[in-house]
Write a protein that holds these residues in place. Structure first.
Motif, PDB file in Angstrom:
ATOM      1  N   ALA A   1      18.030  90.242  28.786  1.00  0.00           N
ATOM      2  CA  ALA A   1      18.406  88.808  29.131  1.00  0.00           C
ATOM      3  C   ALA A   1      17.564  87.701  28.785  1.00  0.00           C
ATOM      4  CB  ALA A   1      19.020  88.857  30.527  1.00  0.00           C
ATOM      5  N   ILE A   2      17.856  86.653  28.942  1.00  0.00           N
ATOM      6  CA  ILE A   2      16.972  85.294  28.784  1.00  0.00           C
ATOM      7  C   ILE A   2      17.382  84.091  29.821  1.00  0.00           C
ATOM      8  CG2 ILE A   2      18.200  84.189  26.858  1.00  0.00           C
ATOM      9  CD1 ILE A   2      15.100  83.685  25.867  1.00  0.00           C
ATOM     10  N   SER A   3      16.608  83.477  30.279  1.00  0.00           N
ATOM     11  CA  SER A   3      16.972  82.323  31.149  1.00  0.00           C
ATOM     12  C   SER A   3      16.105  81.136  30.885  1.00  0.00           C
ATOM     13  CB  SER A   3      16.683  82.696  32.797  1.00  0.00           C
ATOM     14  OG  SER A   3      17.002  81.772  33.599  1.00  0.00           O
ATOM     15  N   ALA A   4      16.530  79.940  31.345  1.00  0.00           N
ATOM     16  CA  ALA A   4      15.907  78.841  31.041  1.00  0.00           C
ATOM     17  C   ALA A   4      14.966  78.539  31.984  1.00  0.00           C
ATOM     18  CB  ALA A   4      16.798  77.590  30.910  1.00  0.00           C
ATOM     19  N   GLN A   5      14.765  79.451  33.285  1.00  0.00           N
ATOM     20  CA  GLN A   5      14.138  78.845  34.439  1.00  0.00           C
ATOM     21  C   GLN A   5      13.602  80.240  34.765  1.00  0.00           C
ATOM     22  OE1 GLN A   5      17.548  77.443  36.538  1.00  0.00           O
ATOM     23  NE2 GLN A   5      17.930  79.470  37.883  1.00  0.00           N
ATOM     24  N   TYR A   6      12.600  80.497  35.573  1.00  0.00           N
ATOM     25  CA  TYR A   6      11.856  81.492  36.283  1.00  0.00           C
ATOM     26  C   TYR A   6      12.938  82.179  37.410  1.00  0.00           C
ATOM     27  CZ  TYR A   6       9.065  84.467  38.845  1.00  0.00           C
ATOM     28  OH  TYR A   6       8.353  85.453  39.424  1.00  0.00           O
ATOM     29  N   ILE A   7      13.288  83.458  37.084  1.00  0.00           N
ATOM     30  CA  ILE A   7      14.132  84.287  38.267  1.00  0.00           C
ATOM     31  C   ILE A   7      13.290  85.372  38.320  1.00  0.00           C
ATOM     32  CG2 ILE A   7      16.207  85.352  38.575  1.00  0.00           C
ATOM     33  CD1 ILE A   7      17.364  83.464  36.623  1.00  0.00           C
ATOM     34  N   SER A   8      12.832  85.857  39.766  1.00  0.00           N
ATOM     35  CA  SER A   8      12.046  86.891  40.181  1.00  0.00           C
ATOM     36  C   SER A   8      13.078  88.056  40.074  1.00  0.00           C
ATOM     37  CB  SER A   8      11.328  86.662  41.416  1.00  0.00           C
ATOM     38  OG  SER A   8      12.552  86.253  42.418  1.00  0.00           O
ATOM     39  N   LYS A   9      12.036  89.234  40.111  1.00  0.00           N
ATOM     40  CA  LYS A   9      12.731  90.382  40.094  1.00  0.00           C
ATOM     41  C   LYS A   9      13.593  90.721  41.260  1.00  0.00           C
ATOM     42  CE  LYS A   9      11.474  95.367  39.921  1.00  0.00           C
ATOM     43  NZ  LYS A   9      10.269  96.415  40.358  1.00  0.00           N
ATOM     44  N   GLY A  10      14.761  91.221  41.000  1.00  0.00           N
ATOM     45  CA  GLY A  10      15.826  91.502  42.214  1.00  0.00           C
ATOM     46  C   GLY A  10      16.702  90.710  42.818  1.00  0.00           C
ATOM     47  N   ARG A  11      16.733  89.339  41.889  1.00  0.00           N
ATOM     48  CA  ARG A  11      17.532  88.438  42.197  1.00  0.00           C
ATOM     49  C   ARG A  11      18.737  88.580  41.599  1.00  0.00           C
ATOM     50  NH1 ARG A  11      15.655  85.717  46.660  1.00  0.00           N
ATOM     51  NH2 ARG A  11      13.205  85.266  46.371  1.00  0.00           N
ATOM     52  N   SER A  12      19.856  87.981  42.202  1.00  0.00           N
ATOM     53  CA  SER A  12      21.267  88.040  41.601  1.00  0.00           C
ATOM     54  C   SER A  12      21.291  86.757  40.573  1.00  0.00           C
ATOM     55  CB  SER A  12      22.248  87.755  42.804  1.00  0.00           C
ATOM     56  OG  SER A  12      23.473  87.945  42.433  1.00  0.00           O
ATOM     57  N   VAL A  13      21.772  87.013  39.551  1.00  0.00           N
ATOM     58  CA  VAL A  13      21.885  85.965  38.319  1.00  0.00           C
ATOM     59  C   VAL A  13      23.578  86.141  38.066  1.00  0.00           C
ATOM     60  CG1 VAL A  13      19.863  85.971  37.737  1.00  0.00           C
ATOM     61  CG2 VAL A  13      21.232  87.787  36.663  1.00  0.00           C
ATOM     62  N   ARG A  14      23.998  84.892  37.251  1.00  0.00           N
ATOM     63  CA  ARG A  14      25.266  84.931  36.767  1.00  0.00           C
ATOM     64  C   ARG A  14      25.292  84.990  35.255  1.00  0.00           C
ATOM     65  NH1 ARG A  14      30.137  85.660  38.923  1.00  0.00           N
ATOM     66  NH2 ARG A  14      29.331  84.625  40.688  1.00  0.00           N
ATOM     67  N   VAL A  15      25.840  85.944  34.698  1.00  0.00           N
ATOM     68  CA  VAL A  15      25.812  85.969  33.113  1.00  0.00           C
ATOM     69  C   VAL A  15      26.586  84.962  32.778  1.00  0.00           C
ATOM     70  CG1 VAL A  15      25.875  87.494  31.158  1.00  0.00           C
ATOM     71  CG2 VAL A  15      25.166  88.399  33.320  1.00  0.00           C
ATOM     72  N   THR A  16      26.223  83.994  31.854  1.00  0.00           N
ATOM     73  CA  THR A  16      27.065  82.664  31.251  1.00  0.00           C
ATOM     74  C   THR A  16      27.360  82.988  29.994  1.00  0.00           C
ATOM     75  OG1 THR A  16      24.821  81.618  31.074  1.00  0.00           O
ATOM     76  CG2 THR A  16      25.844  81.253  33.179  1.00  0.00           C
ATOM     77  N   GLY A  17      26.533  83.818  29.098  1.00  0.00           N
ATOM     78  CA  GLY A  17      27.012  83.791  27.783  1.00  0.00           C
ATOM     79  C   GLY A  17      26.143  84.985  27.197  1.00  0.00           C
ATOM     80  N   GLY A  18      26.391  84.981  25.718  1.00  0.00           N
ATOM     81  CA  GLY A  18      25.519  85.942  24.863  1.00  0.00           C
ATOM     82  C   GLY A  18      26.534  87.243  24.638  1.00  0.00           C
ATOM     83  N   ASN A  19      25.831  87.886  24.256  1.00  0.00           N
ATOM     84  CA  ASN A  19      26.515  89.290  23.683  1.00  0.00           C
ATOM     85  C   ASN A  19      25.781  90.489  24.191  1.00  0.00           C
ATOM     86  OD1 ASN A  19      24.499  89.458  21.906  1.00  0.00           O
ATOM     87  ND2 ASN A  19      25.656  88.709  20.231  1.00  0.00           N
ATOM     88  N   ASN A  20      26.095  91.750  23.636  1.00  0.00           N
ATOM     89  CA  ASN A  20      25.708  92.950  24.140  1.00  0.00           C
ATOM     90  C   ASN A  20      23.984  93.184  23.582  1.00  0.00           C
ATOM     91  OD1 ASN A  20      27.633  93.963  25.401  1.00  0.00           O
ATOM     92  ND2 ASN A  20      28.307  95.171  23.588  1.00  0.00           N
ATOM     93  N   GLU A  21      23.729  92.072  22.657  1.00  0.00           N
ATOM     94  CA  GLU A  21      22.322  92.249  22.399  1.00  0.00           C
ATOM     95  C   GLU A  21      21.334  91.147  23.131  1.00  0.00           C
ATOM     96  OE1 GLU A  21      22.213  90.943  18.109  1.00  0.00           O
ATOM     97  OE2 GLU A  21      23.727  93.032  17.704  1.00  0.00           O
ATOM     98  N   LEU A  22      21.970  90.040  23.599  1.00  0.00           N
ATOM     99  CA  LEU A  22      21.067  89.446  24.498  1.00  0.00           C
ATOM    100  C   LEU A  22      21.869  88.472  25.409  1.00  0.00           C
ATOM    101  CD1 LEU A  22      18.224  88.410  25.246  1.00  0.00           C
ATOM    102  CD2 LEU A  22      18.465  86.326  23.422  1.00  0.00           C
TER     103      LEU A  22
END
Length: 132
Positions: A96-117
């Motif tokens: 996964a990739i993000s436009a901001q810093y997100i620390s380990k163990g945080r909850s995130v929402r998957v907004t796009g991409g595919n199985n590769e990224l």
């Protein structure tokens, strides 16, 4: 009313019935095609995480690839957190990739991409943008 007037009214009613039947056939056929296309799309994207919640396995920094895993129910997440570092089961992780810093163990929402990224963002950012 005369007989020619009655036959004209009957012809108009039959023509209207024929047009309505044809419209019903066309709309029914279009609905079936749309349902088939939707089912195919669902089957194709069934294994994706887009739109779901996930947990970061490694920290995500802007421009660098990290890892996420699928999020479980709150009870299961509590059990995982209480089990400690030594008993962590192996989870299937996804890049996964993000436009901001997100620390380990945080909850995130998957907004796009595919199985590769996958592209993700913090759940707190998702909630504030939904309120606007």
């Amino acid at each position: 009313m005369s007989i020619p007037e009655l036959t004209l009214i009957v012809r108009i009613l039959l023509l209207a019935l024929l047009v309505l039947g044809l419209a019903l056939f066309i709309f029914n056929r279009a609905r079936r095609r749309m349902e088939h296309a939707a089912k195919q799309d669902i089957m194709k994207n069934d294994s994706t995480l887009i739109g779901l919640r996930a947990i970061t396995v490694t920290e995500l920094r802007p421009g660098t690839v990290g890892e996420i895993r699928t999020a479980f129910s709150p009870e299961e997440e509590d059990d995982i957190a209480l089990s400690g570092e030594e008993k962590i089961p192996s989870f299937k992780t996804y890049p996964a990739i993000s436009a901001q810093y997100i620390s380990k163990g945080r909850s995130v929402r998957v907004t796009g991409g595919n199985n590769e990224l996958y592209r993700v963002r913090s759940v707190s950012d998702s909630l504030t943008s939904d309120r606007k």
